[in-house]
Design a protein around this motif. Structure first.
Motif, PDB file in Angstrom:
ATOM      1  N   GLY A 187      13.904  -3.308  11.005  1.00 47.29           N
ATOM      2  CA  GLY A 187      13.762  -1.914  11.411  1.00 47.29           C
ATOM      3  C   GLY A 187      12.956  -1.065  10.452  1.00 47.29           C
ATOM      4  O   GLY A 187      12.193  -0.194  10.870  1.00 47.29           O
ATOM      5  N   LEU A 188      13.106  -1.284   9.142  1.00 41.50           N
ATOM      6  CA  LEU A 188      12.444  -0.437   8.156  1.00 41.50           C
ATOM      7  C   LEU A 188      11.059  -0.923   7.760  1.00 41.50           C
ATOM      8  O   LEU A 188      10.223  -0.137   7.317  1.00 41.50           O
ATOM      9  CB  LEU A 188      13.302  -0.333   6.881  1.00 41.50           C
ATOM     10  N   SER A 189      10.814  -2.226   7.873  1.00 38.74           N
ATOM     11  CA  SER A 189       9.605  -2.804   7.289  1.00 38.74           C
ATOM     12  C   SER A 189       8.363  -2.590   8.150  1.00 38.74           C
ATOM     13  O   SER A 189       8.410  -2.665   9.382  1.00 38.74           O
ATOM     14  CB  SER A 189       9.798  -4.311   7.062  1.00 38.74           C
ATOM     15  N   ASP A 190       7.249  -2.342   7.467  1.00 38.59           N
ATOM     16  CA  ASP A 190       5.941  -2.362   8.123  1.00 38.59           C
ATOM     17  C   ASP A 190       5.373  -3.774   8.118  1.00 38.59           C
ATOM     18  O   ASP A 190       4.632  -4.159   9.024  1.00 38.59           O
ATOM     19  CB  ASP A 190       4.969  -1.435   7.389  1.00 38.59           C
ATOM     20  N   THR A 191       5.707  -4.526   7.074  1.00 37.84           N
ATOM     21  CA  THR A 191       5.258  -5.904   6.915  1.00 37.84           C
ATOM     22  C   THR A 191       6.450  -6.734   6.480  1.00 37.84           C
ATOM     23  O   THR A 191       7.256  -6.285   5.666  1.00 37.84           O
ATOM     24  CB  THR A 191       4.153  -6.007   5.835  1.00 37.84           C
ATOM     25  N   HIS A 209       0.833  -1.203   0.000  1.00 42.69           N
ATOM     26  CA  HIS A 209       0.000   0.000   0.000  1.00 42.69           C
ATOM     27  C   HIS A 209       0.867   1.253   0.000  1.00 42.69           C
ATOM     28  O   HIS A 209       2.069   1.209   0.309  1.00 42.69           O
ATOM     29  CB  HIS A 209      -0.915   0.003   1.224  1.00 42.69           C
ATOM     30  N   LYS A 210       0.268   2.360  -0.343  1.00 44.41           N
ATOM     31  CA  LYS A 210       0.971   3.636  -0.249  1.00 44.41           C
ATOM     32  C   LYS A 210       1.439   3.837   1.198  1.00 44.41           C
ATOM     33  O   LYS A 210       0.699   3.574   2.145  1.00 44.41           O
ATOM     34  CB  LYS A 210       0.045   4.784  -0.656  1.00 44.41           C
ATOM     35  N   GLY A 211       2.676   4.283   1.344  1.00 42.45           N
ATOM     36  CA  GLY A 211       3.223   4.527   2.676  1.00 42.45           C
ATOM     37  C   GLY A 211       3.678   3.287   3.402  1.00 42.45           C
ATOM     38  O   GLY A 211       3.959   3.341   4.601  1.00 42.45           O
ATOM     39  N   GLU A 212       3.795   2.155   2.693  1.00 41.91           N
ATOM     40  CA  GLU A 212       4.154   0.879   3.333  1.00 41.91           C
ATOM     41  C   GLU A 212       5.481   0.361   2.797  1.00 41.91           C
ATOM     42  O   GLU A 212       5.764   0.434   1.604  1.00 41.91           O
ATOM     43  CB  GLU A 212       3.062  -0.161   3.069  1.00 41.91           C
ATOM     44  N   VAL A 213       6.291  -0.174   3.689  1.00 47.87           N
ATOM     45  CA  VAL A 213       7.506  -0.893   3.313  1.00 47.87           C
ATOM     46  C   VAL A 213       7.266  -2.377   3.546  1.00 47.87           C
ATOM     47  O   VAL A 213       7.041  -2.801   4.686  1.00 47.87           O
ATOM     48  CB  VAL A 213       8.732  -0.426   4.125  1.00 47.87           C
ATOM     49  N   LEU A 214       7.279  -3.151   2.467  1.00 49.48           N
ATOM     50  CA  LEU A 214       7.166  -4.605   2.567  1.00 49.48           C
ATOM     51  C   LEU A 214       8.560  -5.195   2.453  1.00 49.48           C
ATOM     52  O   LEU A 214       9.218  -5.052   1.419  1.00 49.48           O
ATOM     53  CB  LEU A 214       6.269  -5.165   1.461  1.00 49.48           C
ATOM     54  N   GLY A 215       9.033  -5.839   3.515  1.00 54.56           N
ATOM     55  CA  GLY A 215      10.345  -6.467   3.505  1.00 54.56           C
ATOM     56  C   GLY A 215      10.231  -7.939   3.172  1.00 54.56           C
ATOM     57  O   GLY A 215       9.360  -8.635   3.708  1.00 54.56           O
ATOM     58  N   VAL A 216      11.092  -8.416   2.289  1.00 59.35           N
ATOM     59  CA  VAL A 216      11.126  -9.831   1.927  1.00 59.35           C
ATOM     60  C   VAL A 216      12.447 -10.410   2.417  1.00 59.35           C
ATOM     61  O   VAL A 216      13.520  -9.982   1.988  1.00 59.35           O
ATOM     62  CB  VAL A 216      10.975 -10.036   0.405  1.00 59.35           C
TER      63      VAL A 216
END
Length: 552
Positions: free
Chosen positions: A490-494, A305-312
């Motif tokens: 640290g950076l991810s929202d999800t 989503h907008k404003g979201e950081v998804l970390g894999v």
């Protein structure tokens, strides 16, 4: 602890130099090393003494001169001034062959291995005269592997090895050539915590056998845990020599860059309900060197989503690179859809995706991010030649492109004598800052960031993290791939875990530890993970995922 952050250390006297280099415990001594390039002094009056049988860490920000100094010690560069002593004897090293003959070996950050050859073939290549290429070589490899607990199989094909095993092969290569002093350049950059622990066990084993290790790293916590001595290099000269027990990560960071150790932690939520990138059932096959077709992406689905950081998160080689290439349009998927801001771009060319608002920080900056022999202002235009300020209508606007390159150099603290120098003349971290500045300058809707801070110092890390956080607050969606688990958490929202081409589990960045995430990446379960459920059936295959290593 001796330190001087304002002025370089005074030049040693001839008597003190003789005393230092004559000591029996000095494996390497560098005195007054100076190296100049056009427009820049890379090293100035460097002084380092490396005690035999120790792990000696060399730390400093990007562009501080660490790599140049190690290239001088390995015979790849010739110093303009100063002396090199190896085992108490002054030497002149004209090539890596000279260094190897003196017992110095180097493991580069980017591995120098041929994927289609076996461990044995990679090891003996160029050193055939030592033990031949057959039974004697195989025996010697096994002896070294057993002596230093490397766990190397001579007949394994390098392509089938994970990144940690490849690194051990590189260490084996220099040991095979008789190295007594090993230079390791950023050896933990692509390792998960368990692999780092195993590497450090290997280094302690080397040390216990009397070998010497020079360890270049930006990860100060790791330096403090494994090093016996630490030398800090700043702006091309040595500013401190410390022992781990006498310093902290914060103090080292201040010596390196004059500021506190940065943290990637982001806890304020900026996530909206507006989807920016939606990937549904993405599948991709690839043909390996034996002609066998295998699945590299298997029904991958997620939404950012907008404003979201998804970390894999995932051990290298589990499909992360292919996922990035499919979203960027560098590979055409076999099935599934990719939707950007409501528009289907599943089979759109890369250029259109760029113009539609995708920014891209590539995993390999040399192969996919830069033209190394081109000046900085030309590199600023890469991937964005059809967009302002690089073009006006159908014509390139070189004047504005140059002016904007000057802005990026100033805003992102790219250490360079000017924008006309080639990208190859910059240190790796400064190359990375140029790429990040270029991509963020076009205000992307979606940023694909693959290892955005790999090989950069703490100061550059903080800058890149701040840029990502600021853009995220403005609605930027980010797909983050990283081997730095602290950065991911640290950076991810999800957080999602990728294993053998599938997204197999979710993790909560607020509660999971790097150790738990590292375990999950290798196929092991942990209490802070949620396995994919039936609402996304193409991902609900975690129970079938085999145990063990995740590298393909």
């Amino acid at each position: 602890m001796t330190a001087s952050s304002s002025s370089p250390p005074s030049e040693p006297s001839a008597a003190s130099e003789a005393a230092d280099t004559a000591r029996g415990d000095a494996a390497v001594a560098l005195r007054g090393i100076t190296k100049r390039f056009p427009g820049v002094v890379a090293n100035h009056d460097i002084d380092i003494t490396v005690r035999r049988g120790t792990v000696h860490a060399l730390v400093g920000e990007n562009g501080a001169g660490k790599s140049t100094l190690m290239k001088i010690l390995y015979g790849m560069q010739k110093p303009d001034e100063g002396t090199i002593h190896v085992d108490g004897e002054q030497v002149s090293l004209h090539s890596p062959a000279d260094a190897i003959a003196r017992g110095i070996g180097m493991v580069h950050q980017h591995f120098m291995l041929a994927d289609n050859l076996t461990v044995l073939e990679n090891t003996v290549l160029g050193a055939e005269k030592l033990h031949g290429i057959g039974a004697r070589a195989r025996t010697r490899i096994r002896e070294l592997s057993d002596a230093y607990h490397l766990g190397i199989r001579p007949d394994a094909v390098v392509e089938d090895l994970g990144v940690a095993d490849r690194q051990r092969v590189e260490i084996l290569k220099v040991l095979y050539r008789g190295a007594r002093t090993l230079i390791l350049d950023e050896p933990t950059a692509v390792l998960v915590p368990q692999e780092v622990d195993a590497l450090f066990d290997n280094l302690r084993e080397l040390k216990s056998e009397g070998l010497t290790v020079i360890f270049i790293s930006h990860k100060l916590g790791e330096v403090l845990s494994v090093a016996d001595d630490i030398t800090v290099v700043r702006r091309g000269t040595t500013v401190a020599s410390v022992r781990p027990e006498d310093t902290t990560s914060q103090q080292l960071a201040e010596l390196m860059v004059g500021s506190e150790l940065p943290s990637p932690e982001t806890r304020e939520s900026t996530v909206t309900t507006t989807p920016m990138l939606a990937v549904e059932g993405l599948s991709l096959s690839a043909t390996d060197t034996d002609g066998v077709v295998r699945s590299v992406l298997d029904g991958v689905s997620f939404t950012i989503h907008k404003g979201e950081v998804l970390g894999v998160a995932g051990v290298e080689g589990n499909g992360q690179a292919e996922l990035v290439e499919a979203v960027m349009g560098m590979r055409d998927p076999d099935g599934g859809t990719v939707t950007l801001d409501g528009e289907d771009i599943s089979h759109a060319p890369t250029r259109r995706r760029r113009e539609d608002g995708i920014g891209y920080i590539p995993e390999d900056r040399h192969r996919h991010g830069l033209l190394l022999d081109a000046p900085l202002w030309e590199n600023r235009m890469l991937g964005h030649v059809t967009e302002p300020p690089n073009s006006k209508g159908r014509l390139l606007d070189l004047k504005r492109a140059r002016a904007d390159t000057q802005r990026i150099v100033a805003e992102y603290d790219v250490r360079t004598p000017g924008i006309e120098v080639t990208a190859a003349s910059l240190s790796g971290g400064n190359q990375q800052k140029l790429i990040v500045g270029r991509e963020m300058s076009h205000h992307p809707k979606l940023l694909i960031a693959a290892h955005p801070t790999r090989g950069v110092d703490v100061g550059a890390q903080a800058q890149i993290w701040d840029q990502i956080r600021a853009a995220r607050r403005e609605g930027l969606a980010v797909l983050l791939i990283s081997a730095d688990l602290d950065e991911l958490i640290g950076l991810s929202d999800t957080l999602r875990v990728m294993y053998r081409g599938r997204l197999v589990a979710d993790a909560d960045p607020a509660t999971i530890t790097p150790e738990e995430l590292g375990s999950a990446m290798t196929g092991a379960a942990t209490g802070h993970l949620e396995h994919q459920e039936s609402q996304e059936p193409q991902e609900s295959q975690n129970d079938d995922a085999p145990e063990g290593g995740g590298s393909r």
